[in-house]
Design an enzyme around this catalytic site. Structure first.
Site, PDB file in Angstrom:
ATOM      1  N   SER A 262     124.235 -37.624-146.740  1.00  0.00           N
ATOM      2  CA  SER A 262     125.539 -37.132-147.190  1.00  0.00           C
ATOM      3  C   SER A 262     126.606 -37.638-146.233  1.00  0.00           C
ATOM      4  O   SER A 262     126.313 -38.240-145.195  1.00  0.00           O
ATOM      5  CB  SER A 262     125.560 -35.596-147.242  1.00  0.00           C
ATOM      6  N   CYS A 263     127.855 -37.389-146.587  1.00  0.00           N
ATOM      7  CA  CYS A 263     128.979 -37.782-145.728  1.00  0.00           C
ATOM      8  C   CYS A 263     130.210 -37.024-146.209  1.00  0.00           C
ATOM      9  O   CYS A 263     130.143 -35.818-146.446  1.00  0.00           O
ATOM     10  CB  CYS A 263     129.180 -39.288-145.756  1.00  0.00           C
ATOM     11  N   GLY A 264     131.336 -37.723-146.410  1.00  0.00           N
ATOM     12  CA  GLY A 264     132.543 -37.085-146.914  1.00  0.00           C
ATOM     13  C   GLY A 264     132.669 -37.185-148.418  1.00  0.00           C
ATOM     14  O   GLY A 264     132.890 -36.194-149.104  1.00  0.00           O
ATOM     15  N   SER A 291     128.798 -34.831-151.639  1.00  0.00           N
ATOM     16  CA  SER A 291     128.953 -34.659-150.200  1.00  0.00           C
ATOM     17  C   SER A 291     129.939 -33.539-149.830  1.00  0.00           C
ATOM     18  O   SER A 291     130.101 -32.580-150.578  1.00  0.00           O
ATOM     19  CB  SER A 291     129.336 -35.992-149.556  1.00  0.00           C
TER      20      SER A 291
END
Length: 320
Positions: A262-264, A291
């Site tokens: 995941s991330c932004g 995310s």
């Protein structure tokens, strides 16, 4: 001594170290592989090869590109959906974009990006974002140029300003739904003991300096900044496997577990998804495309600020 050296997955990653010398890497029938500039130069005139330029600005492509490369901006891959800013484009749009670029599902396609010579922009992620999307929507032979166009240029290889003649293809989207994990399933399994959630954003954003309505990260997510996996001078080039192996060990990225990247907005996470699923052949890797952006659209979802995944250090400090 050998028993101490190899934590779970260590042997497999050491095998990957030697396999990486064999381009395209890895061996086998995975959807995404890594190639270098030397390999691309040798195969540039292959009649079934398509080269896709994903440089950050069309003017970068106009100024210079790998001979025969077709420009395809990653901007076509995602559009707003009911107000949510990071959704993938409708299947028909993605299909038409791939067709216009002359991409066919079973013929090799090489993707690359770089620090735009005209714009000066480019973070290196365009090529993993495009590679992931190609594979997700049905392509079977995606090659990533390790180091992108900057590696190509540094070796003094030919550049072009010509636009190649391209015949539209009959590419047909076939979505591989087992790559992404949706919100409801993510919530259901993210805290399981056999699951590792990675957050690929920079440490300062993970800790609370981002633009979102809530600061911090999803509780339990381990921060593994994607740039830590790449060469400092060229964010489109992976570090050596020895370095990558050490980083993954330090972050507890155990191949016996389900790893959720995941991330932004789901873009940075493609870097780690590609690495773990296709280059290191982890058996259970998913990507949470929504995310942190999707996570914080639900007002009741908690977030954690600081460097600890679950905020234990913050809570301890407060208790004192």
């Amino acid at each position: 001594m050998e028993e101490k050296m190899f934590t779970p997955g260590g042997m497999e990653r050491l095998q990957a170290t030697s396999d990486r010398e064999n381009i395209p890497y890895p061996r086998g029938d995975g959807k995404v592989k890594l190639v270098n500039s030397e390999w691309l130069d040798r195969h540039l005139t292959d009649t079934n090869l398509t080269v896709i330029d994903v440089q950050p600005n069309i003017h970068d492509y106009i100024q210079e590109h790998v001979p025969g490369a077709v420009y395809l901006t990653e901007g076509v891959l995602r559009v707003s959906n009911r107000g949510f800013p990071g959704s993938y484009s409708p299947n028909a749009c993605i299909q038409e974009s791939f067709r216009r670029a002359g991409i066919t599902a079973d013929s090799p396609v090489v993707v690359y990006t770089g620090k735009g010579a005209f714009s000066g922009a480019g973070d290196g992620l365009g090529q993993t974002m495009m590679a992931y999307t190609l594979a997700k929507y049905g392509h079977n032979a995606v090659y990533i140029l390790d180091g992108g166009i900057d590696a190509w240029k540094s070796e003094g290889r030919e550049l072009s300003q010509d636009y190649p003649p391209v015949e539209p293809s009959d590419f047909t989207v076939e979505v591989r739904d087992d790559y992404p994990i949706g919100y409801e399933e993510f919530v259901r399994i993210k805290d399981n003991d056999d699951v590792v959630v990675l957050d690929a954003r920079p440490a300062k954003v993970y800790e609370g300096k981002g633009p979102w309505r809530k600061a911090g990260h999803i509780p339990g997510a381990v921060n593994l900044p994607w740039k830590s996996l790449m060469h400092e001078a060229n964010p489109a080039r992976l570090k050596s496997n020895d370095e990558l192996d050490m980083i993954l060990e330090e972050h507890g990225v155990d191949r016996s577990k389900t790893v959720i990247c995941s991330c932004g907005t789901g873009r940075e996470a493609t870097n780690e998804f590609v690495l773990l699923k296709w280059l290191y052949l982890y058996p259970n890797v998913r990507i949470y495309e929504g995310s942190f952006t999707e996570w914080v659209t639900y007002p009741d979802n908690p977030v954690v600020e600081g460097s600890d995944p679950r905020g234990a250090r913050v809570e301890t400090a407060s208790a004192r």
